[in-house]
Design an enzyme around this catalytic site. Sequence first.
Site, PDB file in Angstrom:
ATOM      1  N   LEU A 127      -7.705  16.579 -82.652  1.00  0.00           N
ATOM      2  CA  LEU A 127      -8.317  16.106 -81.416  1.00  0.00           C
ATOM      3  C   LEU A 127      -7.802  14.703 -81.107  1.00  0.00           C
ATOM      4  CD1 LEU A 127     -10.435  17.227 -79.368  1.00  0.00           C
ATOM      5  CD2 LEU A 127     -12.109  15.782 -80.511  1.00  0.00           C
ATOM      6  N   ASP A 173     -14.085  20.925 -71.028  1.00  0.00           N
ATOM      7  CA  ASP A 173     -13.001  20.729 -70.088  1.00  0.00           C
ATOM      8  C   ASP A 173     -13.424  21.258 -68.716  1.00  0.00           C
ATOM      9  OD1 ASP A 173     -10.519  20.483 -69.009  1.00  0.00           O
ATOM     10  OD2 ASP A 173      -9.515  21.201 -70.826  1.00  0.00           O
ATOM     11  N   SER A 176     -11.864  12.242 -71.973  1.00  0.00           N
ATOM     12  CA  SER A 176     -10.606  12.740 -72.513  1.00  0.00           C
ATOM     13  C   SER A 176      -9.393  12.235 -71.709  1.00  0.00           C
ATOM     14  CB  SER A 176     -10.619  14.260 -72.583  1.00  0.00           C
ATOM     15  OG  SER A 176     -10.559  14.784 -71.285  1.00  0.00           O
ATOM     16  N   GLU A 231      -5.070  13.144 -91.772  1.00  0.00           N
ATOM     17  CA  GLU A 231      -3.890  13.437 -90.952  1.00  0.00           C
ATOM     18  C   GLU A 231      -3.991  12.776 -89.575  1.00  0.00           C
ATOM     19  OE1 GLU A 231      -3.079  17.544 -89.886  1.00  0.00           O
ATOM     20  OE2 GLU A 231      -1.435  16.928 -88.594  1.00  0.00           O
ATOM     21  N   CYS A 256     -17.838  17.160 -58.901  1.00  0.00           N
ATOM     22  CA  CYS A 256     -17.900  18.086 -60.031  1.00  0.00           C
ATOM     23  C   CYS A 256     -18.071  17.373 -61.371  1.00  0.00           C
ATOM     24  CB  CYS A 256     -16.715  19.041 -60.060  1.00  0.00           C
ATOM     25  SG  CYS A 256     -15.103  18.271 -60.049  1.00  0.00           S
ATOM     26  N   ARG A 284      -8.674  12.664 -68.470  1.00  0.00           N
ATOM     27  CA  ARG A 284      -8.405  13.291 -67.189  1.00  0.00           C
ATOM     28  C   ARG A 284      -9.556  14.185 -66.738  1.00  0.00           C
ATOM     29  NH1 ARG A 284      -3.061  16.527 -65.180  1.00  0.00           N
ATOM     30  NH2 ARG A 284      -3.297  17.668 -67.120  1.00  0.00           N
ATOM     31  N   ASP A 319     -15.048  19.937 -77.454  1.00  0.00           N
ATOM     32  CA  ASP A 319     -14.137  19.651 -76.358  1.00  0.00           C
ATOM     33  C   ASP A 319     -14.663  20.395 -75.135  1.00  0.00           C
ATOM     34  OD1 ASP A 319     -12.057  19.228 -74.652  1.00  0.00           O
ATOM     35  OD2 ASP A 319     -10.583  20.395 -75.778  1.00  0.00           O
TER      36      ASP A 319
END
Lengths: 456, 452
Positions: free
Chosen positions: A358, A144, A193, A74, A164, A195, A142
Amino acid sequence: MTREEIGNGSEDMVIDECEPEGRERNAVPDEFNPNYLKVYYGKLFPHADIFKWMSYGNDGKHPACDQSYFGRREFSYTLDNDIYLRFQSFNSASELENSIKEKCPFKIDIGPVYSVDPAKRHAYAQTGDNVFTPVERELVFDIDITDYDDVRYCCSGADVCLDCWPLMTVAIKVIDTSLRDDFGFNHILWVFSGRRGVHCWVCDGKARRLTNEQRASIAEYFRVYKGNENNLKKVSFTGLALHPFLARSYTEVLKEFFESKLLSSQKLFSTEERYEKILEMIPDESITSELRGKWQENKRSSISKEDTNVVRWQQLKHILQSGRLKAQGLRKCVEEIVFSFTYPRLDMEVSKHMNHLLKAPFCVHPKTGRVCVPIDPNCCEEFDPTAVPTLSKLLEEMNMGALRADVGNEWDRTSLGKSVRFFRSSFLQPLLKSCKEEIENSYNAKLQHSKNSMSW
Amino acid sequence: MEIYGYQRKPLHSDAVSTLPLYRSAPLLEVRLEDFERFAIDRLRVLKGISDGLSRGKKPEEIENLAIDLWKANMRHPDASEVVNKDIIAHFVLRLVYCRTEDLRKWFLSMETALFRYRLRHESAEAQRALMAEFDLPYKAVSTSEFESMKDKLGQVARSIGQPLTPADTKFYTVPFEEVPELVAGRRVFLHKGHAYVAMNQVVSLVATQFRSHLSKALILTNRKWTSSIREQEKDRLTPIVEALCTSYLGPDYSEPREFAEISIRDIDQIAMSSFPLCMRHLFEKLREDHHLKHGGRMQLGLFLKGVGLKLDDALAFWKAEFSQKVGAERFDKEYAYSIRHNYGREGKRTDYTPFSCQKIISSAPGVGDHHGCPYRHFSEENLRAALGKMRVNSRAIEDVMDKVRNRHYQLACTLTFEAVHGTSCDAGINHPNQYFSESQKVVQLKVDPVVV
């Protein structure tokens, strides 16, 4: 967009330079723009590499190749205006490439390989025999930066800066080492990713065939950070020792990072509000009030050249680790604090289920315009998210390149070249080599098996 | 039990273990009343385990409870019939609990838990024999390998609070995929894809196998049930089977009952008077932040659906909040779908059921999450403050905290209910929607006093 149009487009821009307002246009305005995206998909996006990767050797001539494999994967698109197209599937490299060029998606997500072609799932649903269900999927992670908001003071939300970002670097190191040494995986791709975080794709055959339960167990293995603003303790170690994986992460990565970087870059002890947050993690009144007393008192007196944050951390460590404490439990507070601030925080749900989508590598983030380029885990500290090529920068480079002799691939003349080369040499080639071996081995095993059953 | 159509397998009289693996239904004659009675006896055991788990009891406590319940309920006057009773009861319950996804899930966890506890009580010899029967892909760790790994293995043992004794030298390696539970709890040392499993952890290996066998078997039983058994047995077994599960799973809150509808206008007042703490907290956070993460939206959203909030009202309610934070347009695009989804109007169109206490207690809220059970997931300080806000008096707060310390979260919630409403709640709280309907009963009674 046809080749001609692109040719004209870049020609236009070259000519534009002579015109008065041309300077601005040649600089290619920084914001994201669907027209640039068309050029990007037309000239730069590595369609063939994505196809090769997602085929896992099944596009070869070997009799054991599963020709339906790629077609059962997919893909899903997010188009302009947030139109979401799920269950797209393609039977060849050119079908994939043409579709991407035609639809020009803002975002391409990759889902699992299903039991049947996902585009025809409704037709199969009627026959009843072939259940539509995911059968293979990379093990994905993932991470973030927004999940670190309670431990970073430089930015919040989607923003990220060089103070950071190292939290992500630490996450890559810890998880990558464990995936290789503990779980024995070899084919691991880390991707920016676009950003505020990183994605990880584990592509070994045995990783792709993990069940949901096994995926969840790996995600849990990595989970240390528990709780939220409703309860105090974020990290709590109850045993008499740290698990070897945590101990290794601590001594090889976290401790050093916390003490020599994060303490000063985030100024963790610089204000009362900040150090109180750390004192909260120490369950002993007498110690916290002793430290608090020290720090409130010498607010002005410390004109020393040494960083207050480092000094205060040393004081805290000294008290907690000094022999006079009968309660062994307090020693591990030091580790708990370091883990609270530095240990990777995964989005668990993404890893737990096969059918989680993803974003594909080499997509362009629609807000930042930055390309989701691979990150080399071996030198991830050199990765600078603010220096990742943006769509407009790439187009500029292409415009410049158009003046030079036409050699090699289009992307080779842009700063994307380095990323594509890395993707191929460090990830794709070793992966395809082992896929080939795996296909041959399973074929030979099958032959052996059928021979045995014949001799019966 | 010939209705299953399985082949009879001879029962070994010399088997080391009395713990059957329930591989196939035995060909035994069963009297109809035994069919039902045995099943009820076994259900008492499973229900006891389920209650223990939802109260948040420690594994050791549940284990002892399970063994006691087993001894009390699964006896048989004829000693030679004990194993048969065990097997018959298990297969009857398979029929009962094969029929829906939720039933299967519950039965699967409870039977696996029971199997695990019983297995732990077997001798090492018997455990080894069972392992052989499952044909597990384990390899014994050689003495020299053990010596080289000893430090790491010792470190794992200490990290889980069970330091190695000199006798603990037997380890096995298995592919980590085989022992997901041990991996999840970091209870094994992992090296290059192999898990180093201690002998006493073998139980976990065997239990995992048991679970996957049973899971597959339940699907097959379900097919047989729907295709033939239900019809063939419609005058004899079917009524018994259908009655057995409903009498034990508690009421279904997927459809609102007595208090058919609530409107958005009243929702604040109703939240104050009749929401359990977990939902009040979510509700207040939503009003405050105009946002809730996925887990919170599910927990509160399904609860509100159970309470009687219609889909259109639900959309309006969530939109009113979320649009203040993310804007109406983004709400329509990103969040409305999941609300319609909860109501079975999108995706696979399942009408989702509101979460029970058990489910909420066992959830694991992360950073920024507000769902979960406050009695379990809040710190003591925050819980006290929250109870204070609900105007629970300080004596009652102490009682609640006492239950919390003993991990009786549902009892803590029950005590809160009693303190807030000033009436007793004998049934105990086991579902947020039950809390709500019990509360509404009390509130309505106060509004319209019954004239005697």
